[in-house]
Design a protein around this motif. Sequence first.
Motif, PDB file in Angstrom:
ATOM      1  N   PRO A   7      25.811  43.462  28.466  1.00 45.28           N
ATOM      2  CA  PRO A   7      26.220  42.201  27.854  1.00 45.28           C
ATOM      3  C   PRO A   7      25.081  41.513  27.105  1.00 45.28           C
ATOM      4  O   PRO A   7      23.913  41.597  27.503  1.00 45.28           O
ATOM      5  CB  PRO A   7      26.671  41.340  29.041  1.00 45.28           C
ATOM      6  CG  PRO A   7      26.192  42.007  30.255  1.00 45.28           C
ATOM      7  CD  PRO A   7      25.802  43.400  29.931  1.00 45.28           C
ATOM      8  N   PHE A  23      31.586  36.880  38.537  1.00 43.98           N
ATOM      9  CA  PHE A  23      32.525  38.000  38.462  1.00 43.98           C
ATOM     10  C   PHE A  23      31.861  39.351  38.710  1.00 43.98           C
ATOM     11  O   PHE A  23      32.396  40.206  39.421  1.00 43.98           O
ATOM     12  CB  PHE A  23      33.208  38.016  37.090  1.00 43.98           C
ATOM     13  CG  PHE A  23      34.184  39.152  36.946  1.00 43.98           C
ATOM     14  CD1 PHE A  23      35.492  39.003  37.345  1.00 43.98           C
ATOM     15  CD2 PHE A  23      33.773  40.378  36.449  1.00 43.98           C
ATOM     16  CE1 PHE A  23      36.384  40.048  37.251  1.00 43.98           C
ATOM     17  CE2 PHE A  23      34.656  41.439  36.349  1.00 43.98           C
ATOM     18  CZ  PHE A  23      35.964  41.278  36.755  1.00 43.98           C
ATOM     19  N   CYS A  24      30.718  39.576  38.120  1.00 47.59           N
ATOM     20  CA  CYS A  24      30.125  40.922  38.118  1.00 47.59           C
ATOM     21  C   CYS A  24      29.599  41.309  39.500  1.00 47.59           C
ATOM     22  O   CYS A  24      28.749  40.634  40.059  1.00 47.59           O
ATOM     23  CB  CYS A  24      28.994  41.008  37.110  1.00 47.59           C
ATOM     24  SG  CYS A  24      28.268  42.674  37.070  1.00 47.59           S
ATOM     25  N   HIS A  26      27.866  43.996  40.112  1.00 42.01           N
ATOM     26  CA  HIS A  26      26.848  45.037  39.946  1.00 42.01           C
ATOM     27  C   HIS A  26      25.430  44.503  39.747  1.00 42.01           C
ATOM     28  O   HIS A  26      24.547  45.227  39.296  1.00 42.01           O
ATOM     29  CB  HIS A  26      27.223  45.941  38.771  1.00 42.01           C
ATOM     30  CG  HIS A  26      28.537  46.634  38.961  1.00 42.01           C
ATOM     31  ND1 HIS A  26      28.704  47.672  39.852  1.00 42.01           N
ATOM     32  CD2 HIS A  26      29.756  46.403  38.411  1.00 42.01           C
ATOM     33  CE1 HIS A  26      29.968  48.069  39.820  1.00 42.01           C
ATOM     34  NE2 HIS A  26      30.629  47.308  38.967  1.00 42.01           N
ATOM     35  N   VAL A  28      24.099  42.640  37.557  1.00 40.27           N
ATOM     36  CA  VAL A  28      23.590  42.691  36.175  1.00 40.27           C
ATOM     37  C   VAL A  28      22.925  41.359  35.805  1.00 40.27           C
ATOM     38  O   VAL A  28      21.895  41.342  35.135  1.00 40.27           O
ATOM     39  CB  VAL A  28      24.737  43.010  35.195  1.00 40.27           C
ATOM     40  CG1 VAL A  28      24.292  42.866  33.746  1.00 40.27           C
ATOM     41  CG2 VAL A  28      25.264  44.423  35.449  1.00 40.27           C
ATOM     42  N   TYR A  29      23.513  40.260  36.294  1.00 40.80           N
ATOM     43  CA  TYR A  29      23.072  38.926  35.890  1.00 40.80           C
ATOM     44  C   TYR A  29      22.197  38.241  36.929  1.00 40.80           C
ATOM     45  O   TYR A  29      22.292  38.504  38.124  1.00 40.80           O
ATOM     46  CB  TYR A  29      24.293  38.017  35.694  1.00 40.80           C
ATOM     47  CG  TYR A  29      25.142  38.339  34.501  1.00 40.80           C
ATOM     48  CD1 TYR A  29      24.775  37.944  33.226  1.00 40.80           C
ATOM     49  CD2 TYR A  29      26.347  39.021  34.674  1.00 40.80           C
ATOM     50  CE1 TYR A  29      25.585  38.216  32.137  1.00 40.80           C
ATOM     51  CE2 TYR A  29      27.168  39.290  33.574  1.00 40.80           C
ATOM     52  CZ  TYR A  29      26.771  38.884  32.312  1.00 40.80           C
ATOM     53  OH  TYR A  29      27.572  39.154  31.237  1.00 40.80           O
ATOM     54  N   CYS A  44      24.920  47.811  34.307  1.00 43.20           N
ATOM     55  CA  CYS A  44      26.217  47.527  33.688  1.00 43.20           C
ATOM     56  C   CYS A  44      27.025  48.814  33.533  1.00 43.20           C
ATOM     57  O   CYS A  44      26.490  49.878  33.220  1.00 43.20           O
ATOM     58  CB  CYS A  44      25.985  46.877  32.330  1.00 43.20           C
ATOM     59  SG  CYS A  44      27.498  46.366  31.501  1.00 43.20           S
ATOM     60  N   ILE A  45      28.340  48.678  33.766  1.00 42.65           N
ATOM     61  CA  ILE A  45      29.257  49.823  33.675  1.00 42.65           C
ATOM     62  C   ILE A  45      29.809  49.916  32.255  1.00 42.65           C
ATOM     63  O   ILE A  45      30.413  48.963  31.748  1.00 42.65           O
ATOM     64  CB  ILE A  45      30.440  49.653  34.667  1.00 42.65           C
ATOM     65  CG1 ILE A  45      29.924  49.370  36.081  1.00 42.65           C
ATOM     66  CG2 ILE A  45      31.343  50.876  34.627  1.00 42.65           C
ATOM     67  CD1 ILE A  45      29.065  50.445  36.678  1.00 42.65           C
ATOM     68  N   CYS A  48      33.182  48.321  30.631  1.00 49.65           N
ATOM     69  CA  CYS A  48      33.842  47.529  31.677  1.00 49.65           C
ATOM     70  C   CYS A  48      34.485  46.259  31.097  1.00 49.65           C
ATOM     71  O   CYS A  48      35.676  46.044  31.251  1.00 49.65           O
ATOM     72  CB  CYS A  48      32.822  47.169  32.765  1.00 49.65           C
ATOM     73  SG  CYS A  48      33.350  45.869  33.889  1.00 49.65           S
ATOM     74  N   ARG A  49      33.698  45.413  30.467  1.00 41.50           N
ATOM     75  CA  ARG A  49      34.157  44.154  29.855  1.00 41.50           C
ATOM     76  C   ARG A  49      34.723  43.142  30.847  1.00 41.50           C
ATOM     77  O   ARG A  49      35.366  42.161  30.450  1.00 41.50           O
ATOM     78  CB  ARG A  49      35.240  44.399  28.789  1.00 41.50           C
ATOM     79  CG  ARG A  49      34.763  45.172  27.580  1.00 41.50           C
ATOM     80  CD  ARG A  49      35.888  45.319  26.560  1.00 41.50           C
ATOM     81  NE  ARG A  49      35.483  46.167  25.448  1.00 41.50           N
ATOM     82  CZ  ARG A  49      34.846  45.734  24.380  1.00 41.50           C
ATOM     83  NH1 ARG A  49      34.513  44.476  24.270  1.00 41.50           N
ATOM     84  NH2 ARG A  49      34.507  46.582  23.423  1.00 41.50           N
ATOM     85  N   GLY A  50      34.546  43.373  32.123  1.00 44.75           N
ATOM     86  CA  GLY A  50      35.118  42.461  33.117  1.00 44.75           C
ATOM     87  C   GLY A  50      34.572  41.055  32.994  1.00 44.75           C
ATOM     88  O   GLY A  50      35.321  40.085  33.082  1.00 44.75           O
ATOM     89  N   CYS A  51      33.286  40.912  32.779  1.00 42.74           N
ATOM     90  CA  CYS A  51      32.691  39.575  32.717  1.00 42.74           C
ATOM     91  C   CYS A  51      33.151  38.833  31.463  1.00 42.74           C
ATOM     92  O   CYS A  51      33.270  37.617  31.466  1.00 42.74           O
ATOM     93  CB  CYS A  51      31.175  39.648  32.780  1.00 42.74           C
ATOM     94  SG  CYS A  51      30.404  40.768  31.604  1.00 42.74           S
ATOM     95  N   TYR A  63      28.849  42.802  23.732  1.00 41.89           N
ATOM     96  CA  TYR A  63      28.152  43.925  24.366  1.00 41.89           C
ATOM     97  C   TYR A  63      27.375  44.736  23.360  1.00 41.89           C
ATOM     98  O   TYR A  63      27.898  45.058  22.285  1.00 41.89           O
ATOM     99  CB  TYR A  63      29.153  44.839  25.100  1.00 41.89           C
ATOM    100  CG  TYR A  63      29.884  44.097  26.187  1.00 41.89           C
ATOM    101  CD1 TYR A  63      29.317  43.918  27.430  1.00 41.89           C
ATOM    102  CD2 TYR A  63      31.107  43.526  25.919  1.00 41.89           C
ATOM    103  CE1 TYR A  63      29.958  43.191  28.397  1.00 41.89           C
ATOM    104  CE2 TYR A  63      31.770  42.794  26.884  1.00 41.89           C
ATOM    105  CZ  TYR A  63      31.190  42.622  28.117  1.00 41.89           C
ATOM    106  OH  TYR A  63      31.828  41.883  29.077  1.00 41.89           O
TER     107      TYR A  63
HETATM  108  S1  SF4 Z   1      30.661  44.540  31.765  1.00 42.76           S
HETATM  109 FE1  SF4 Z   1      31.236  44.789  33.957  1.00 42.76          FE
HETATM  110  S2  SF4 Z   1      29.474  45.767  34.944  1.00 42.76           S
HETATM  111 FE2  SF4 Z   1      28.790  44.966  32.957  1.00 42.76          FE
HETATM  112  S3  SF4 Z   1      27.949  42.944  33.391  1.00 42.76           S
HETATM  113 FE3  SF4 Z   1      30.103  42.650  32.844  1.00 42.76          FE
HETATM  114  S4  SF4 Z   1      31.266  42.714  34.787  1.00 42.76           S
HETATM  115 FE4  SF4 Z   1      29.211  43.551  35.166  1.00 42.76          FE
END
Ligand code: SF4
Length: 66
Positions: A7, A23-24, A26, A28-29, A44-45, A48-51, A63
Motif C-alpha cells: 500500500p 483491518f490488516c 499481517h 504491514v502498518y 503485504c499479500i 489483497c486490497r483488504g485495507c 498500491y
Molecule cells: S493489501 Fe491486505 S495484506 Fe496488504 S496491507 Fe492491505 S490488508 Fe494488509
Amino acid sequence: MAKNWYPIINYEKCVGCLSCVKFCPHDVYEVRGGKPSVKNPEHCIEFCRGCQRGAYDNNAISYLGE
Ligand code: SF4
C-alpha cells in the motif's frame, strides 16, 4: 527480493481513521503521528486490497504495482 505490491498512503487524502491499520492482520502498518505508515511492505499479500476496501471511502490508499 524487492516486493512489488504494497500500500501507498496519500497523506493529503488520509483522514487518520486508521481503519487500514485495524483491518490488516499481517503487520504491514504502524501508526506514526496519528496516521498509518507502511512499516513492513514485504508482509503485504499480493492483490489483497483488504485495507483499501475497509477504509474510509476517499481513495487515500493505492498500491504499488496496481
Ligand atoms: S493489501 Fe491486505 S495484506 Fe496488504 S496491507 Fe492491505 S490488508 Fe494488509
